[in-house]
Design an enzyme around this catalytic site. Structure first.
Site, short mmCIF file in Angstrom:
data_model
loop_
_atom_site.label_atom_id
_atom_site.label_comp_id
_atom_site.label_asym_id
_atom_site.label_seq_id
_atom_site.Cartn_x
_atom_site.Cartn_y
_atom_site.Cartn_z
N GLN A 158 46.26 33.62 46.33
CA GLN A 158 46.11 33.96 47.75
C GLN A 158 47.46 33.90 48.46
OE1 GLN A 158 43.26 35.08 48.94
NE2 GLN A 158 44.10 35.46 50.99
N VAL A 178 44.89 39.27 56.05
CA VAL A 178 44.93 38.44 54.85
C VAL A 178 44.82 36.97 55.26
CG1 VAL A 178 46.19 37.85 52.75
CG2 VAL A 178 46.44 40.15 53.73
N ALA A 179 43.86 36.26 54.70
CA ALA A 179 43.68 34.85 55.03
C ALA A 179 44.83 34.02 54.46
CB ALA A 179 42.37 34.34 54.48
N SER A 184 40.98 31.28 52.64
CA SER A 184 40.30 32.47 52.15
C SER A 184 38.91 32.15 51.61
CB SER A 184 41.12 33.13 51.03
OG SER A 184 40.38 34.17 50.42
N HIS A 186 37.51 33.78 49.43
CA HIS A 186 37.53 34.06 48.00
C HIS A 186 37.66 32.78 47.17
CE1 HIS A 186 37.63 38.48 47.87
NE2 HIS A 186 38.27 38.41 49.03
N ASP A 193 34.75 41.91 46.88
CA ASP A 193 35.29 43.06 47.61
C ASP A 193 34.96 44.32 46.81
OD1 ASP A 193 36.35 41.41 49.52
OD2 ASP A 193 38.42 41.59 48.84
N GLU A 241 36.32 44.23 58.01
CA GLU A 241 36.43 44.49 56.58
C GLU A 241 35.04 44.82 56.02
OE1 GLU A 241 38.30 41.38 54.37
OE2 GLU A 241 40.26 41.67 55.30
N HIS A 244 34.04 43.54 52.37
CA HIS A 244 34.06 42.12 52.03
C HIS A 244 32.68 41.52 52.23
CE1 HIS A 244 36.19 38.08 51.97
NE2 HIS A 244 35.03 37.77 52.52
#
Length: 325
Positions: A158, A178-179, A184, A186, A193, A241, A244
């Site tokens: 990340q 972007v985190a 994130s 993720h 995604d 997004e 996502h």
């Protein structure tokens, strides 16, 4: 992606130690498998956040408004930071566990979609729901063009993505789209995604329009939500997004979609339903559920039936119980 994540679980322990632990657990299970009077213990959910031990009750039995018998039990602080409903953003950071159970989407997926490569991972909790969603998309007429291009990410990857975006597009752009590392979703293993893979081998962005609108409009019936939607940027910290998707389970995805709430708003909503007050009732494709919130690391858990408990990664636990027919 680090190949050490391949498989269902990675563990730092050697075979000898594992055998010793298993032997100890087996011995303990003999003594814990029955009550003092010789009767078997009540049945409960086999999986709890952080592997919490809920054998020791903190109170006598109580009953929910719909008649579900419960006992208040201590789950431990780790339970606050695990589960399907944990909130993760740039203000509420993910707490990385020592080990994380993941599966390769490539190895577990159905035939209705593609995946970038064998190194895209997902929590086993969310994997059947991903297959169900994309199989349903195909069954109602969608083409085999969905490509899962991202799943689990560790902190280092990340950081790489954030730095790469900042270098290519500027710091402001990176902070919008972007985190931050640790912020994130993720990291949870509960996110995928999508992109589009055409028959000629070309790739396109997934925007949830056209035939793909079906996925975005029906994903809640399979436990998924579009996590970052237009108009919620001030709350989520991330711009729109449509590609996502976050897994939260069918009851909660249904309620979020019904009320038009992002996860930040939904976590706040659930605090309005403490165990000793009015409970939230959710009717969804999977049935009817009763939901309540417990502050801290102790929760009122059903003594039997179909139920789950999740931390919110902030201050408490959410219990979700299917109501008796």
């Amino acid at each position: 992606m680090n190949k050490n994540y391949r498989g269902r679980r990675r563990t730092p322990y050697g075979p000898a130690l594992i055998l010793l632990v298993l032997a100890a657990l087996a011995a303990g299970a003999f003594f814990l498998s029955r009550r003092p009077d010789g009767s078997p213990p009540p049945q409960s959910s086999p999986v709890l956040p952080g592997g919490a031990d809920v054998r020791t009750p903190l109170s006598e039995h109580v009953v929910t408004p719909s008649g579900i018998p419960c006992t208040r039990r201590e789950l431990g602080e780790e339970a606050l930071y695990t589960g399907e409903l944990i909130l993760v953003n740039n203000q509420v950071l993910y707490r990385f566990p020592q080990e994380q159970e993941l599966v390769s989407i490539y190895e577990e997926k159905s035939d209705g979609y593609f995946v970038r490569d064998m190194e895209v991972f997902l929590s086993p909790t969310a994997m059947p729901a991903l297959n169900s969603l994309l199989d349903a998309f195909r069954a109602q007429g969608g083409g085999k063009t969905i490509n899962v291009v991202a799943g689990y990410r560790d902190r280092a990857y990340q950081q790489h993505l954030f730095d790469q975006s900042a270098q290519r597009n500027g710091q402001d752009h990176a902070e919008k789209y972007v985190a931050q590392p640790g912020g994130s979703e993720h990291h949870t293993g509960l996110v995928v995604d999508f992109s589009i893979l055409h028959a000629d081998g070309s790739s396109g962005d997934y925007d949830g329009s056209g035939e793909y609108a079906w996925i975005n409009e029906n994903c809640q019936d399979y436990g998924w939500v579009v996590r970052y939607e237009e108009g919620k940027e001030a709350l989520t910290g991330i711009w729109d997004e449509p590609w996502h998707f976050r897994y939260v389970g069918v009851p909660h995805a249904t309620e979020m979609a019904r009320r038009g709430l992002c996860l930040e708003e939904y976590i706040d909503l659930l605090r309005q339903y403490p165990f000793d007050g009015e409970h939230l009732t959710i009717q969804c494709a999977a049935g009817t559920y009763e939901v309540w919130f417990c502050q801290g690391s102790a929760a009122y858990l059903p003594d039997s039936g179909e139920w789950s408990v999740s931390g919110n990664n902030v201050d408490g636990l959410v219990v979700t119980c299917k109501t008796p027919e």
